[in-house]
Design a protein around this motif. Structure first.
Motif, PDB file in Angstrom:
ATOM      1  N   ALA A 186      -6.914  -5.813   2.182  1.00  0.00           N
ATOM      2  CA  ALA A 186      -7.003  -6.946   1.249  1.00  0.00           C
ATOM      3  C   ALA A 186      -6.860  -6.194  -0.472  1.00  0.00           C
ATOM      4  O   ALA A 186      -7.583  -5.087  -0.114  1.00  0.00           O
ATOM      5  N   ALA A 187      -7.070  -6.816  -1.072  1.00  0.00           N
ATOM      6  CA  ALA A 187      -6.880  -6.656  -1.874  1.00  0.00           C
ATOM      7  C   ALA A 187      -7.093  -6.694  -3.211  1.00  0.00           C
ATOM      8  O   ALA A 187      -7.499  -8.554  -3.422  1.00  0.00           O
ATOM      9  N   SER A 188      -7.876  -6.494  -4.327  1.00  0.00           N
ATOM     10  CA  SER A 188      -8.332  -7.425  -5.151  1.00  0.00           C
ATOM     11  C   SER A 188      -7.053  -8.188  -5.795  1.00  0.00           C
ATOM     12  O   SER A 188      -6.853  -7.618  -6.289  1.00  0.00           O
ATOM     13  N   ARG A 189      -7.863  -9.355  -6.416  1.00  0.00           N
ATOM     14  CA  ARG A 189      -6.934 -10.299  -6.819  1.00  0.00           C
ATOM     15  C   ARG A 189      -6.465  -9.587  -7.976  1.00  0.00           C
ATOM     16  O   ARG A 189      -5.127 -10.138  -8.336  1.00  0.00           O
ATOM     17  N   SER A 190      -6.582  -8.800  -9.358  1.00  0.00           N
ATOM     18  CA  SER A 190      -6.138  -8.065  -9.802  1.00  0.00           C
ATOM     19  C   SER A 190      -5.105  -7.289  -9.583  1.00  0.00           C
ATOM     20  O   SER A 190      -3.761  -7.727 -10.634  1.00  0.00           O
ATOM     21  N   MET A 219       4.044  -5.917  -3.954  1.00  0.00           N
ATOM     22  CA  MET A 219       2.698  -5.157  -2.865  1.00  0.00           C
ATOM     23  C   MET A 219       3.457  -3.811  -1.488  1.00  0.00           C
ATOM     24  O   MET A 219       4.970  -4.791  -1.354  1.00  0.00           O
ATOM     25  N   ALA A 220       2.941  -2.657  -0.789  1.00  0.00           N
ATOM     26  CA  ALA A 220       3.850  -2.387  -0.002  1.00  0.00           C
ATOM     27  C   ALA A 220       2.494  -1.984   0.837  1.00  0.00           C
ATOM     28  O   ALA A 220       1.938  -1.438   0.922  1.00  0.00           O
ATOM     29  N   ASN A 272      -5.827 -12.762  -0.966  1.00  0.00           N
ATOM     30  CA  ASN A 272      -5.935 -11.933  -1.248  1.00  0.00           C
ATOM     31  C   ASN A 272      -5.211 -10.245  -0.189  1.00  0.00           C
ATOM     32  O   ASN A 272      -5.191  -9.335  -0.570  1.00  0.00           O
ATOM     33  N   THR A 273      -4.299 -11.332   1.067  1.00  0.00           N
ATOM     34  CA  THR A 273      -3.561  -9.616   1.914  1.00  0.00           C
ATOM     35  C   THR A 273      -2.471  -9.637   2.006  1.00  0.00           C
ATOM     36  O   THR A 273      -2.123 -10.921   2.125  1.00  0.00           O
TER      37      THR A 273
END
Length: 114
Positions: free
Chosen positions: A23-27, A34-35, A76-77
């Motif tokens: 799970a990543a911040s939207r920013s 992504m990696a 955002n995942t």
């Protein structure tokens, strides 16, 4: 706050499967390729797989045909489906942006027993 939170690791036998989530911040998520990376004891962190904002993917040769990276832009995942796991896949797995560097998360441990 910029964050990356990995989950889904565990202990599996050779040939087993796991699905990792990040799970990543939207920013971070919205504008970055992504990696997934991994780091085994005594080794440097290595790139495992990457996925662009448009869904293009690439993999390190050692996981081609076994791992699949995907992303859910609504959540955002980013995911890493790992099949036919081998002992050499044992490592701590991390996610991050591919071409930028954000603070690393805690990672998730994957252990494959022989």
């Amino acid at each position: 706050q910029v964050q990356l939170v990995e989950s889904g690791g565990g202990l599996v036998q050779t040939g087993g499967s796991l699905r990792l989530s990040c799970a990543a911040s939207r920013s971070i998520f919205n504008s970055n390729t992504m990696a997934w990376y991994r780091q085994a004891p005594g080794n440097q962190r290595e790139l495992v797989a990457a996925i662009s904002t448009g869904g293009s993917t690439n993999y390190v040769d050692s996981v081609k045909g076994r791992f699949t990276i995907s992303r859910d832009n609504d959540k955002n995942t980013v995911y890493l489906q790992m099949n036919n796991l081998k002992p050499e896949d044992t490592a701590v797995y991390y996610c991050n942006a591919r071409y930028s560097s954000y603070t690393w998360g805690q990672g998730t441990q994957v252990t494959v027993s022989s």
